[in-house]
Each structure stands twice: as structure tokens, then as C-alpha cells.
Design a protein around this motif. Structure first.
Motif, PDB file in Angstrom:
ATOM      1  N   ALA A 144      35.405 -40.274  20.766  1.00 13.94           N
ATOM      2  CA  ALA A 144      34.308 -41.123  21.223  1.00 13.94           C
ATOM      3  C   ALA A 144      34.773 -42.563  21.288  1.00 13.94           C
ATOM      4  N   PHE A 145      34.030 -43.362  22.035  1.00 16.77           N
ATOM      5  CA  PHE A 145      34.214 -44.809  21.986  1.00 16.77           C
ATOM      6  C   PHE A 145      33.555 -45.297  20.703  1.00 16.77           C
ATOM      7  N   ILE A 146      34.006 -46.441  20.196  1.00 18.52           N
ATOM      8  CA  ILE A 146      33.498 -46.945  18.925  1.00 18.52           C
ATOM      9  C   ILE A 146      33.359 -48.462  18.974  1.00 18.52           C
ATOM     10  N   GLU A 147      32.290 -48.961  18.352  1.00 15.46           N
ATOM     11  CA  GLU A 147      32.057 -50.404  18.242  1.00 15.46           C
ATOM     12  C   GLU A 147      31.415 -50.678  16.882  1.00 15.46           C
ATOM     13  N   LEU A 148      31.889 -51.692  16.201  1.00 15.37           N
ATOM     14  CA  LEU A 148      31.337 -52.071  14.897  1.00 15.37           C
ATOM     15  C   LEU A 148      29.956 -52.688  15.056  1.00 15.37           C
ATOM     16  N   LYS A 149      29.005 -52.199  14.272  1.00 14.41           N
ATOM     17  CA  LYS A 149      27.701 -52.857  14.187  1.00 14.41           C
ATOM     18  C   LYS A 149      27.738 -53.847  13.035  1.00 14.41           C
ATOM     19  N   GLU A 150      28.110 -53.347  11.830  1.00 13.86           N
ATOM     20  CA  GLU A 150      28.174 -54.247  10.685  1.00 13.86           C
ATOM     21  C   GLU A 150      28.921 -53.605   9.522  1.00 13.86           C
ATOM     22  N   LYS A 151      29.483 -54.470   8.696  1.00 19.87           N
ATOM     23  CA  LYS A 151      30.034 -54.034   7.423  1.00 19.87           C
ATOM     24  C   LYS A 151      28.881 -54.046   6.437  1.00 19.87           C
ATOM     25  N   LYS A 152      28.771 -52.975   5.661  1.00 20.43           N
ATOM     26  CA  LYS A 152      27.609 -52.838   4.776  1.00 20.43           C
ATOM     27  C   LYS A 152      27.971 -51.908   3.631  1.00 20.43           C
ATOM     28  N   GLU A 153      27.923 -52.416   2.418  1.00 14.95           N
ATOM     29  CA  GLU A 153      28.167 -51.564   1.257  1.00 14.95           C
ATOM     30  C   GLU A 153      27.045 -50.540   1.129  1.00 14.95           C
ATOM     31  N   ASN A 154      27.368 -49.383   0.607  1.00 13.44           N
ATOM     32  CA  ASN A 154      26.390 -48.306   0.416  1.00 13.44           C
ATOM     33  C   ASN A 154      25.685 -47.946   1.719  1.00 13.44           C
ATOM     34  N   ALA A 155      26.457 -47.856   2.806  1.00 13.74           N
ATOM     35  CA  ALA A 155      25.885 -47.548   4.113  1.00 13.74           C
ATOM     36  C   ALA A 155      25.538 -46.071   4.256  1.00 13.74           C
ATOM     37  N   GLY A 156      26.052 -45.258   3.356  1.00 16.89           N
ATOM     38  CA  GLY A 156      25.818 -43.818   3.424  1.00 16.89           C
ATOM     39  C   GLY A 156      27.081 -43.081   3.034  1.00 16.89           C
ATOM     40  N   THR A 157      27.276 -41.923   3.634  1.00 14.71           N
ATOM     41  CA  THR A 157      28.453 -41.102   3.363  1.00 14.71           C
ATOM     42  C   THR A 157      29.216 -40.894   4.655  1.00 14.71           C
ATOM     43  N   CYS A 158      30.508 -41.094   4.590  1.00 12.13           N
ATOM     44  CA  CYS A 158      31.386 -40.876   5.733  1.00 12.13           C
ATOM     45  C   CYS A 158      31.576 -39.370   5.936  1.00 12.13           C
ATOM     46  N   ALA A 159      31.934 -38.973   7.136  1.00  8.68           N
ATOM     47  CA  ALA A 159      32.226 -37.563   7.410  1.00  8.68           C
ATOM     48  C   ALA A 159      33.405 -37.072   6.568  1.00  8.68           C
ATOM     49  N   CYS A 160      34.244 -37.998   6.090  1.00 11.10           N
ATOM     50  CA  CYS A 160      35.378 -37.631   5.236  1.00 11.10           C
ATOM     51  C   CYS A 160      34.944 -37.388   3.795  1.00 11.10           C
ATOM     52  N   GLY A 161      33.672 -37.665   3.489  1.00 11.55           N
ATOM     53  CA  GLY A 161      33.152 -37.444   2.141  1.00 11.55           C
ATOM     54  C   GLY A 161      33.150 -38.678   1.259  1.00 11.55           C
ATOM     55  N   LYS A 162      33.790 -39.754   1.706  1.00 14.68           N
ATOM     56  CA  LYS A 162      33.833 -40.989   0.918  1.00 14.68           C
ATOM     57  C   LYS A 162      32.581 -41.819   1.173  1.00 14.68           C
ATOM     58  N   ASP A 163      32.353 -42.803   0.295  1.00 12.17           N
ATOM     59  CA  ASP A 163      31.247 -43.737   0.504  1.00 12.17           C
ATOM     60  C   ASP A 163      31.519 -44.562   1.757  1.00 12.17           C
ATOM     61  N   ALA A 164      30.524 -44.698   2.594  1.00 13.87           N
ATOM     62  CA  ALA A 164      30.663 -45.461   3.834  1.00 13.87           C
ATOM     63  C   ALA A 164      30.396 -46.936   3.576  1.00 13.87           C
ATOM     64  N   ASN A 165      31.153 -47.789   4.272  1.00 13.93           N
ATOM     65  CA  ASN A 165      30.952 -49.230   4.113  1.00 13.93           C
ATOM     66  C   ASN A 165      30.877 -49.968   5.450  1.00 13.93           C
ATOM     67  N   VAL A 166      30.749 -49.204   6.544  1.00 12.52           N
ATOM     68  CA  VAL A 166      30.498 -49.799   7.849  1.00 12.52           C
ATOM     69  C   VAL A 166      29.539 -48.909   8.635  1.00 12.52           C
ATOM     70  N   LEU A 167      28.820 -49.543   9.528  1.00  9.43           N
ATOM     71  CA  LEU A 167      28.008 -48.820  10.506  1.00  9.43           C
ATOM     72  C   LEU A 167      28.633 -49.082  11.868  1.00  9.43           C
ATOM     73  N   VAL A 168      28.839 -48.018  12.620  1.00 13.21           N
ATOM     74  CA  VAL A 168      29.464 -48.136  13.927  1.00 13.21           C
ATOM     75  C   VAL A 168      28.657 -47.384  14.966  1.00 13.21           C
ATOM     76  N   TYR A 169      28.738 -47.862  16.192  1.00 13.00           N
ATOM     77  CA  TYR A 169      28.162 -47.134  17.306  1.00 13.00           C
ATOM     78  C   TYR A 169      29.240 -46.223  17.879  1.00 13.00           C
ATOM     79  N   LEU A 170      28.856 -44.989  18.157  1.00 11.71           N
ATOM     80  CA  LEU A 170      29.740 -44.022  18.801  1.00 11.71           C
ATOM     81  C   LEU A 170      29.054 -43.535  20.071  1.00 11.71           C
ATOM     82  N   TRP A 171      29.829 -43.379  21.132  1.00 10.95           N
ATOM     83  CA  TRP A 171      29.280 -42.848  22.379  1.00 10.95           C
ATOM     84  C   TRP A 171      30.423 -42.293  23.217  1.00 10.95           C
ATOM     85  N   ARG A 172      30.037 -41.496  24.197  1.00 12.69           N
ATOM     86  CA  ARG A 172      31.049 -40.934  25.115  1.00 12.69           C
ATOM     87  C   ARG A 172      30.729 -41.346  26.534  1.00 12.69           C
TER      88      ARG A 172
END
Length: 81
Positions: free
Chosen positions: A53-81
Motif C-alpha cells: 500500500a501507499f503510506i503517509e504519516l498522520k502523527e506520532k502518538k504514544e499508545n496509539a494501539g497495537t501494530c500488526a507485528c504485535g508491538k505497541d504502536a507509536n504512529v498513526l499512518v494512512y494506508l491506501w492503494r
């Protein structure tokens, strides 16, 4: 499809299958990721590895959720095709 920030579907629980399905439907996804070397490289290039997918940073943010890799997420990104 084009990037649509106003109608992005938010996925912050690391559900890679849901992200993939939404992208296949032409949706823009606001995803929580861990800002590791691969994500940094993808952001620099504007595209995720293996042309997922294409990717663009929205923001850096602690405790943003969980990454698909299982680690704590610290960024929010836009994904699209």
C-alpha cells in the motif's frame, strides 16, 4: 483508489487481515504501527515494502494501539492503494 483522509477507517488493534480487506475494497485505512526501521523506510518512500500500500504519516502518538507485528504502536499512518 485515492487517499481519502476524511473517510478513513481506523484500525488500531493490529488486525492485518481487516486492513488488507479494507484496502482491497478501495478504502483508506488509518492504521496504528510501530515506527521501526521498515516503517521509517516506507514513510520515506511513500510506499510499503512489497507494494502492499501507499503510506503517509498522520502523527506520532504514544499508545496509539497495537501494530500488526504485535508491538505497541507509536504512529498513526494512512494506508491506501
Amino acid at each position: 483508489m485515492a487517499l481519502d483522509k476524511n473517510n478513513a477507517v481506523e484500525i488500531t488493534n493490529g488486525d492485518f487481515q481487516a486492513i488488507s480487506n479494507l484496502l482491497s475494497e478501495g478504502k483508506t485505512v488509518l492504521a496504528a504501527l510501530e515506527l521501526g526501521p521498515k516503517v521509517q523506510e516506507s514513510l520515506k518512500n511513500g510506499k510499503m515494502s512489497d507494494d502492499f500500500a501507499f503510506i503517509e504519516l498522520k502523527e506520532k502518538k504514544e499508545n496509539a494501539g497495537t501494530c500488526a507485528c504485535g508491538k505497541d504502536a507509536n504512529v498513526l499512518v494512512y494506508l491506501w492503494r
